[in-house]
Design a protein around this motif. Structure first.
Motif, PDB file in Angstrom:
ATOM      1  N   UNK A   1       0.754  -1.184   0.112  1.00  0.00           N
ATOM      2  CA  UNK A   1      -0.082   0.023   0.047  1.00  0.00           C
ATOM      3  C   UNK A   1       0.989   1.362   0.024  1.00  0.00           C
ATOM      4  N   UNK A   2       1.636   1.249   1.103  1.00  0.00           N
ATOM      5  CA  UNK A   2       2.935   2.631   1.002  1.00  0.00           C
ATOM      6  C   UNK A   2       3.382   2.679  -0.265  1.00  0.00           C
ATOM      7  N   UNK A   3       4.174   1.593  -0.931  1.00  0.00           N
ATOM      8  CA  UNK A   3       4.605   1.719  -2.249  1.00  0.00           C
ATOM      9  C   UNK A   3       3.918   2.433  -3.284  1.00  0.00           C
ATOM     10  N   UNK A   4       2.722   1.760  -3.221  1.00  0.00           N
ATOM     11  CA  UNK A   4       1.655   2.351  -4.333  1.00  0.00           C
ATOM     12  C   UNK A   4       1.208   3.766  -4.252  1.00  0.00           C
ATOM     13  N   UNK A   5       0.848   3.935  -2.830  1.00  0.00           N
ATOM     14  CA  UNK A   5       0.207   5.306  -2.831  1.00  0.00           C
ATOM     15  C   UNK A   5       1.205   6.351  -2.385  1.00  0.00           C
ATOM     16  N   UNK A   6       2.298   6.163  -1.695  1.00  0.00           N
ATOM     17  CA  UNK A   6       3.236   7.412  -1.344  1.00  0.00           C
ATOM     18  C   UNK A   6       4.206   7.371  -2.318  1.00  0.00           C
ATOM     19  N   UNK A   7       4.660   6.337  -3.033  1.00  0.00           N
ATOM     20  CA  UNK A   7       5.841   6.300  -3.912  1.00  0.00           C
ATOM     21  C   UNK A   7       5.754   5.935  -5.344  1.00  0.00           C
ATOM     22  N   UNK A   8       4.546   5.588  -5.469  1.00  0.00           N
ATOM     23  CA  UNK A   8       4.253   5.180  -6.813  1.00  0.00           C
ATOM     24  C   UNK A   8       4.974   4.059  -7.474  1.00  0.00           C
TER      25      UNK A   8
ATOM     26  N   UNK B   1      14.899  -4.190   4.286  1.00  0.00           N
ATOM     27  CA  UNK B   1      14.607  -4.800   2.724  1.00  0.00           C
ATOM     28  C   UNK B   1      13.984  -3.659   1.851  1.00  0.00           C
ATOM     29  N   UNK B   2      13.179  -2.798   2.607  1.00  0.00           N
ATOM     30  CA  UNK B   2      12.532  -1.673   1.964  1.00  0.00           C
ATOM     31  C   UNK B   2      13.621  -0.658   1.562  1.00  0.00           C
ATOM     32  N   UNK B   3      14.686  -0.651   2.353  1.00  0.00           N
ATOM     33  CA  UNK B   3      15.677   0.413   1.973  1.00  0.00           C
ATOM     34  C   UNK B   3      16.534  -0.145   0.941  1.00  0.00           C
ATOM     35  N   UNK B   4      16.627  -1.436   0.632  1.00  0.00           N
ATOM     36  CA  UNK B   4      17.436  -2.108  -0.446  1.00  0.00           C
ATOM     37  C   UNK B   4      16.688  -1.907  -1.365  1.00  0.00           C
TER      38      UNK B   4
ATOM     39  N   UNK C   1      12.690   3.756  12.305  1.00  0.00           N
ATOM     40  CA  UNK C   1      11.481   4.559  11.723  1.00  0.00           C
ATOM     41  C   UNK C   1      10.474   3.774  10.627  1.00  0.00           C
ATOM     42  N   UNK C   2      10.925   2.789   9.892  1.00  0.00           N
ATOM     43  CA  UNK C   2      10.237   2.291   8.946  1.00  0.00           C
ATOM     44  C   UNK C   2       9.462   1.041   9.695  1.00  0.00           C
ATOM     45  N   UNK C   3       9.943   0.638  10.751  1.00  0.00           N
ATOM     46  CA  UNK C   3       9.155  -0.381  11.609  1.00  0.00           C
ATOM     47  C   UNK C   3       7.835   0.464  12.144  1.00  0.00           C
TER      48      UNK C   3
ATOM     49  N   UNK D   1       3.450   9.313  12.614  1.00  0.00           N
ATOM     50  CA  UNK D   1       3.189   9.854  11.109  1.00  0.00           C
ATOM     51  C   UNK D   1       2.710   8.954  10.087  1.00  0.00           C
ATOM     52  N   UNK D   2       3.351   7.608  10.096  1.00  0.00           N
ATOM     53  CA  UNK D   2       3.028   6.575   9.049  1.00  0.00           C
ATOM     54  C   UNK D   2       3.229   7.038   7.503  1.00  0.00           C
ATOM     55  N   UNK D   3       4.410   8.151   7.605  1.00  0.00           N
ATOM     56  CA  UNK D   3       4.630   8.799   6.458  1.00  0.00           C
ATOM     57  C   UNK D   3       6.027   8.393   6.066  1.00  0.00           C
ATOM     58  N   UNK D   4       6.403   7.571   5.016  1.00  0.00           N
ATOM     59  CA  UNK D   4       7.510   6.869   4.720  1.00  0.00           C
ATOM     60  C   UNK D   4       8.740   8.047   4.391  1.00  0.00           C
ATOM     61  N   UNK D   5       8.129   9.173   3.843  1.00  0.00           N
ATOM     62  CA  UNK D   5       8.920  10.304   3.125  1.00  0.00           C
ATOM     63  C   UNK D   5       9.681  10.982   4.488  1.00  0.00           C
ATOM     64  N   UNK D   6       8.941  11.140   5.754  1.00  0.00           N
ATOM     65  CA  UNK D   6       9.598  11.788   6.870  1.00  0.00           C
ATOM     66  C   UNK D   6      10.901  10.950   7.167  1.00  0.00           C
ATOM     67  N   UNK D   7      10.970   9.901   6.783  1.00  0.00           N
ATOM     68  CA  UNK D   7      12.229   9.003   7.108  1.00  0.00           C
ATOM     69  C   UNK D   7      13.648   9.810   6.331  1.00  0.00           C
TER      70      UNK D   7
END
Length: 295
Positions: A94-101, A171-174, A211-213, A278-284
């Motif tokens: 969900x996060x990849x699709x909605x926040x990162x495309x 893994x997300x970072x990778x 943060x991602x956790x 926040x639930x906002x990946x961009x803030x990391x």
């Protein structure tokens, strides 16, 4: 944490009891668990740390020990970890699709006991949970959860879920290329003999995984209502228990900030909470923008 009876991930490979590669820990003043935690949170490839020696001997692949039966007491831990992994798949998709495309590619979780062959080399239980960027898999010996509870007072299923989510965070970072950039920066510092500078990049990477956790916990709770009273406190205690300052104090009796690789107890808890709130990946991204002393 509400996990019983919920969907488990199909991306779990169970190698427990297979008599995999063996590792023996040599002498030294550190307790085994403290060393395991320090290695686990070294950043990058923890197996490289093991293979440099320091009293640790690594068996050869294929020369594993005898098979042993799987402990039935570990089955609830396996189920919980599998449910958490499934939650990470739902959340990060969900996060990849909605926040990162972007499209999320799930990791596989390899359960092992005693030792395991990974794409990063041979590892034993002493390594602790780890993520191998070479094969994109998370590796976990379930006995680590009991050690975390018994020796570090970091009990609870949500504390255990935090551990899994932290590794999936790597893994997300990778997938996003963050790990490669950090390792490139570390190499530049290492070539100049600046170990402290290389360690600072490791701290930033690890705090971002915390943060991602937290982002995972935020989104999973909104999607699945997973959190129960006391769960957040469990995760915070776990994050604080494995801060560099606390681990160094236990292992050495002193604290050396220049040797930090994962951040202090306060930093780890703070960045997990920020992701949770926040639930906002961009803030990391702030972890790579702020001055080091402001993390």
């Amino acid at each position: 944490m509400r996990w019983q009876g919920r969907e488990q991930s199909s991306n779990v490979e169970d190698r427990r009891g297979s008599g995999g590669p063996r590792m023996a820990l040599g002498g030294g003043g550190m307790g085994i668990l403290i060393l395991a935690l320090l290695i686990w949170f070294m950043g990058g490839n923890p197996l490289a740390v093991l293979q440099r020696g320091g009293g640790i001997q690594i068996g050869q692949p294929g020369g594993g020990g005898a098979q042993r039966p799987i402990d039935p007491a570990d089955e609830p831990l396996k189920e919980m970890a599998s449910v958490v992994l499934r939650d990470t798949e739902v959340v990060w998709n969900e996060v990849f699709q909605r926040q990162l495309g972007k499209k999320y590619q799930p990791t596989k979780m390899i359960l092992f006991s005693d030792g395991v062959q990974s794409g990063c080399g041979v590892a034993g239980s002493e390594t602790g949970p780890f993520y191998c960027p070479a094969d994109g898999n998370v590796y976990l010996d379930l006995s680590f959860f009991r050690e975390l509870e018994q020796r570090f007072d970091a009990a609870g299923d949500f504390a255990q879920a935090y551990v899994v989510a932290h590794e999936v965070g790597h893994h997300v970072q990778n997938l996003l290329g963050i790990s490669d950039e950090v390792h490139m920066q570390q190499e530049r510092h290492a070539q100049r003999g600046d170990k402290a500078g290389a360690n600072e990049w490791s701290v930033r990477l690890e705090l971002q995984a915390d943060f991602l956790a937290g982002v995972w916990a935020n989104r999973a709770n909104k999607l699945q209502n997973i959190l129960e009273q006391g769960d957040v406190e469990e995760a915070m205690r776990c994050a604080q228990a494995i801060g560099d300052d606390r681990l160094q104090k236990q292992a050495r009796g002193t604290v050396r900030p220049d040797l930090f690789t994962h951040g202090t107890s306060a930093q780890r808890a703070r960045w997990f909470r920020r992701g949770l709130e926040t639930g906002d990946i961009q803030q990391g991204n702030a972890l790579f923008e702020l001055p080091y002393d402001q993390l």
